[in-house]
Design a protein around this motif. Structure first.
Motif, PDB file in Angstrom:
ATOM      1  N   ASN A  10      58.515 -22.902  -4.058  1.00  0.00           N
ATOM      2  CA  ASN A  10      59.895 -22.319  -3.778  1.00  0.00           C
ATOM      3  C   ASN A  10      60.746 -21.507  -4.738  1.00  0.00           C
ATOM      4  O   ASN A  10      61.626 -20.849  -4.302  1.00  0.00           O
ATOM      5  CB  ASN A  10      60.953 -23.452  -3.205  1.00  0.00           C
ATOM      6  CG  ASN A  10      60.211 -24.113  -1.896  1.00  0.00           C
ATOM      7  OD1 ASN A  10      59.890 -23.549  -0.950  1.00  0.00           O
ATOM      8  ND2 ASN A  10      60.217 -25.370  -2.388  1.00  0.00           N
ATOM      9  N   LEU A  11      60.076 -21.369  -5.961  1.00  0.00           N
ATOM     10  CA  LEU A  11      60.913 -20.349  -7.001  1.00  0.00           C
ATOM     11  C   LEU A  11      60.443 -18.837  -6.665  1.00  0.00           C
ATOM     12  O   LEU A  11      61.127 -17.878  -7.175  1.00  0.00           O
ATOM     13  CB  LEU A  11      60.369 -20.901  -8.197  1.00  0.00           C
ATOM     14  CG  LEU A  11      60.664 -22.265  -8.849  1.00  0.00           C
ATOM     15  CD1 LEU A  11      60.093 -22.762 -10.054  1.00  0.00           C
ATOM     16  CD2 LEU A  11      62.190 -22.196  -8.705  1.00  0.00           C
ATOM     17  N   ILE A  21      73.193 -22.790  -5.891  1.00  0.00           N
ATOM     18  CA  ILE A  21      72.781 -23.483  -6.816  1.00  0.00           C
ATOM     19  C   ILE A  21      71.535 -22.917  -7.894  1.00  0.00           C
ATOM     20  O   ILE A  21      71.857 -22.927  -9.079  1.00  0.00           O
ATOM     21  CB  ILE A  21      71.792 -24.508  -6.178  1.00  0.00           C
ATOM     22  CG1 ILE A  21      72.805 -25.592  -5.351  1.00  0.00           C
ATOM     23  CG2 ILE A  21      71.091 -25.627  -7.274  1.00  0.00           C
ATOM     24  CD1 ILE A  21      71.760 -26.511  -4.433  1.00  0.00           C
ATOM     25  N   TYR A  22      70.948 -21.819  -7.268  1.00  0.00           N
ATOM     26  CA  TYR A  22      69.895 -21.103  -8.103  1.00  0.00           C
ATOM     27  C   TYR A  22      70.479 -19.719  -8.457  1.00  0.00           C
ATOM     28  O   TYR A  22      69.471 -19.023  -9.118  1.00  0.00           O
ATOM     29  CB  TYR A  22      68.577 -21.253  -7.407  1.00  0.00           C
ATOM     30  CG  TYR A  22      68.253 -22.643  -7.034  1.00  0.00           C
ATOM     31  CD1 TYR A  22      67.842 -23.687  -8.027  1.00  0.00           C
ATOM     32  CD2 TYR A  22      67.825 -23.242  -5.605  1.00  0.00           C
ATOM     33  CE1 TYR A  22      67.674 -24.843  -7.739  1.00  0.00           C
ATOM     34  CE2 TYR A  22      67.547 -24.346  -5.219  1.00  0.00           C
ATOM     35  CZ  TYR A  22      67.311 -25.283  -6.541  1.00  0.00           C
ATOM     36  OH  TYR A  22      66.902 -26.544  -6.001  1.00  0.00           O
ATOM     37  N   GLY A  23      71.463 -19.162  -8.141  1.00  0.00           N
ATOM     38  CA  GLY A  23      71.912 -17.783  -8.352  1.00  0.00           C
ATOM     39  C   GLY A  23      71.231 -16.893  -7.538  1.00  0.00           C
ATOM     40  O   GLY A  23      70.443 -17.162  -6.644  1.00  0.00           O
ATOM     41  N   ALA A  24      71.254 -15.515  -8.012  1.00  0.00           N
ATOM     42  CA  ALA A  24      71.370 -14.459  -6.986  1.00  0.00           C
ATOM     43  C   ALA A  24      70.012 -13.669  -7.539  1.00  0.00           C
ATOM     44  O   ALA A  24      69.531 -12.847  -6.950  1.00  0.00           O
ATOM     45  CB  ALA A  24      72.230 -13.475  -6.615  1.00  0.00           C
ATOM     46  N   MET A  25      69.520 -13.888  -8.726  1.00  0.00           N
ATOM     47  CA  MET A  25      68.232 -13.324  -9.329  1.00  0.00           C
ATOM     48  C   MET A  25      66.999 -13.476  -8.698  1.00  0.00           C
ATOM     49  O   MET A  25      66.657 -14.688  -8.283  1.00  0.00           O
ATOM     50  CB  MET A  25      68.313 -13.485 -10.926  1.00  0.00           C
ATOM     51  CG  MET A  25      68.981 -12.537 -11.635  1.00  0.00           C
ATOM     52  SD  MET A  25      68.721 -13.144 -13.349  1.00  0.00           S
ATOM     53  CE  MET A  25      67.399 -11.933 -13.802  1.00  0.00           C
ATOM     54  N   LYS A  26      66.480 -12.555  -8.519  1.00  0.00           N
ATOM     55  CA  LYS A  26      64.987 -12.760  -7.986  1.00  0.00           C
ATOM     56  C   LYS A  26      64.043 -13.136  -9.122  1.00  0.00           C
ATOM     57  O   LYS A  26      64.350 -12.637 -10.140  1.00  0.00           O
ATOM     58  CB  LYS A  26      64.490 -11.507  -7.349  1.00  0.00           C
ATOM     59  CG  LYS A  26      65.124 -10.984  -6.230  1.00  0.00           C
ATOM     60  CD  LYS A  26      64.349  -9.762  -5.525  1.00  0.00           C
ATOM     61  CE  LYS A  26      64.789  -9.801  -4.152  1.00  0.00           C
ATOM     62  NZ  LYS A  26      65.415  -8.693  -3.907  1.00  0.00           N
ATOM     63  N   LEU A  27      62.891 -13.692  -8.823  1.00  0.00           N
ATOM     64  CA  LEU A  27      61.911 -14.277  -9.518  1.00  0.00           C
ATOM     65  C   LEU A  27      61.326 -13.003 -10.549  1.00  0.00           C
ATOM     66  O   LEU A  27      61.349 -13.306 -11.723  1.00  0.00           O
ATOM     67  CB  LEU A  27      60.792 -15.182  -9.075  1.00  0.00           C
ATOM     68  CG  LEU A  27      59.992 -15.729 -10.050  1.00  0.00           C
ATOM     69  CD1 LEU A  27      60.800 -17.005 -10.904  1.00  0.00           C
ATOM     70  CD2 LEU A  27      58.673 -16.405  -9.316  1.00  0.00           C
ATOM     71  N   GLU A  28      61.302 -11.726  -9.823  1.00  0.00           N
ATOM     72  CA  GLU A  28      60.622 -10.682 -10.459  1.00  0.00           C
ATOM     73  C   GLU A  28      61.508 -10.313 -11.724  1.00  0.00           C
ATOM     74  O   GLU A  28      61.003  -9.840 -12.617  1.00  0.00           O
ATOM     75  CB  GLU A  28      60.288  -9.767  -9.328  1.00  0.00           C
ATOM     76  CG  GLU A  28      59.696  -8.533  -9.848  1.00  0.00           C
ATOM     77  CD  GLU A  28      59.582  -7.413  -8.914  1.00  0.00           C
ATOM     78  OE1 GLU A  28      59.910  -7.716  -7.741  1.00  0.00           O
ATOM     79  OE2 GLU A  28      59.146  -6.411  -9.336  1.00  0.00           O
ATOM     80  N   ASP A  29      62.928 -10.160 -11.552  1.00  0.00           N
ATOM     81  CA  ASP A  29      63.685  -9.852 -12.327  1.00  0.00           C
ATOM     82  C   ASP A  29      63.944 -10.896 -13.455  1.00  0.00           C
ATOM     83  O   ASP A  29      63.948 -10.351 -14.584  1.00  0.00           O
ATOM     84  CB  ASP A  29      65.242  -9.586 -11.671  1.00  0.00           C
ATOM     85  CG  ASP A  29      65.402  -8.799 -10.508  1.00  0.00           C
ATOM     86  OD1 ASP A  29      64.579  -7.890 -10.480  1.00  0.00           O
ATOM     87  OD2 ASP A  29      65.926  -8.742  -9.567  1.00  0.00           O
ATOM     88  N   ILE A  30      63.744 -12.051 -13.333  1.00  0.00           N
ATOM     89  CA  ILE A  30      63.788 -13.036 -14.314  1.00  0.00           C
ATOM     90  C   ILE A  30      62.579 -12.720 -15.254  1.00  0.00           C
ATOM     91  O   ILE A  30      62.364 -12.577 -16.412  1.00  0.00           O
ATOM     92  CB  ILE A  30      63.611 -14.525 -13.684  1.00  0.00           C
ATOM     93  CG1 ILE A  30      64.997 -14.876 -13.345  1.00  0.00           C
ATOM     94  CG2 ILE A  30      63.399 -15.431 -14.973  1.00  0.00           C
ATOM     95  CD1 ILE A  30      64.935 -16.385 -12.152  1.00  0.00           C
ATOM     96  N   HIS A  31      61.450 -12.414 -14.773  1.00  0.00           N
ATOM     97  CA  HIS A  31      60.188 -12.426 -15.208  1.00  0.00           C
ATOM     98  C   HIS A  31      60.400 -11.035 -15.987  1.00  0.00           C
ATOM     99  O   HIS A  31      59.563 -10.920 -17.452  1.00  0.00           O
ATOM    100  CB  HIS A  31      59.013 -12.320 -14.430  1.00  0.00           C
ATOM    101  CG  HIS A  31      58.482 -13.506 -13.909  1.00  0.00           C
ATOM    102  ND1 HIS A  31      57.853 -13.866 -12.877  1.00  0.00           N
ATOM    103  CD2 HIS A  31      59.114 -14.837 -14.155  1.00  0.00           C
ATOM    104  CE1 HIS A  31      57.606 -15.246 -12.596  1.00  0.00           C
ATOM    105  NE2 HIS A  31      58.542 -15.626 -13.634  1.00  0.00           N
TER     106      HIS A  31
END
Ligand code: DQA
Length: 157
Positions: A10-11, A21-31
């Motif tokens: 689900n990440l 809870i988990y914020g608005a950032m997409k996984l791709e942006d975090i990476h």
């Protein structure tokens, strides 16, 4: 030196799922942010996300001989997966556990992590910024290992 970042179920839905809870950032942006920090510090980095426990176990096993450190957010498997714990113990690589939310302050079933005690450290509760803090921790650990190896090599002539 190489860091492998492993993301559980689900990440891939970050930015859509439970933003409160988990914020608005997409996984791709975090990476992308993690990649920039890794490169600035001279580390290679690889990203892996799966919704399947067995695929995560396979990826951890593949890290043996290929990676120097693991950053992992096993997501819901944190609280249930003996298989992921056993795989991490098998490869014996420095590992940092990351959680976006503060799992100690949530439902009872999220308070127990099956991997915390076998990790070098755990970062939780800083939102998507937890991943950045996890990266800084991993870079510190790998730099210390590198310095130790260099000192040993010097001693051995
Ligand atoms: C999580 C916390 C887990 O309890 C949950 O199942 C997740 C994400 C976190 O990063 O806060 O999916 O690991």
């Amino acid at each position: 030196m190489k860091i492998v970042v492993i993301q559980g179920p689900n990440l891939n839905m970050l930015g859509i799922r439970e933003q409160n809870i988990y914020g608005a950032m997409k996984l791709e942006d975090i990476h992308n942010q993690m990649k920039a920090v890794a490169e600035q510090n001279g580390f290679d980095i690889e990203f892996f996300q799966s919704n399947l426990e067995g695929e995560i176990v396979d990826k951890i096993q593949e890290c043996l001989g290929d990676a120097d450190g693991i950053i992992i957010n096993p997501a819901a498997y944190t609280h249930t997966s003996i298989a992921i714990r056993d795989a991490l113990r098998a490869v014996q690589l420095p590992t940092i556990e990351v959680h976006i939310s503060n799992i100690a302050a949530r439902e009872e079933f999220r308070k127990k992590s099956l991997i915390s005690d076998i990790c070098a450290g755990t970062i939780a509760g800083f939102g998507p910024f937890s991943y950045h803090l996890g990266m800084i921790g991993m870079i510190q650990i790998l730099n210390e290992i590198k310095m130790m190896k260099e000192a040993q090599a010097k001693q051995n002539g």
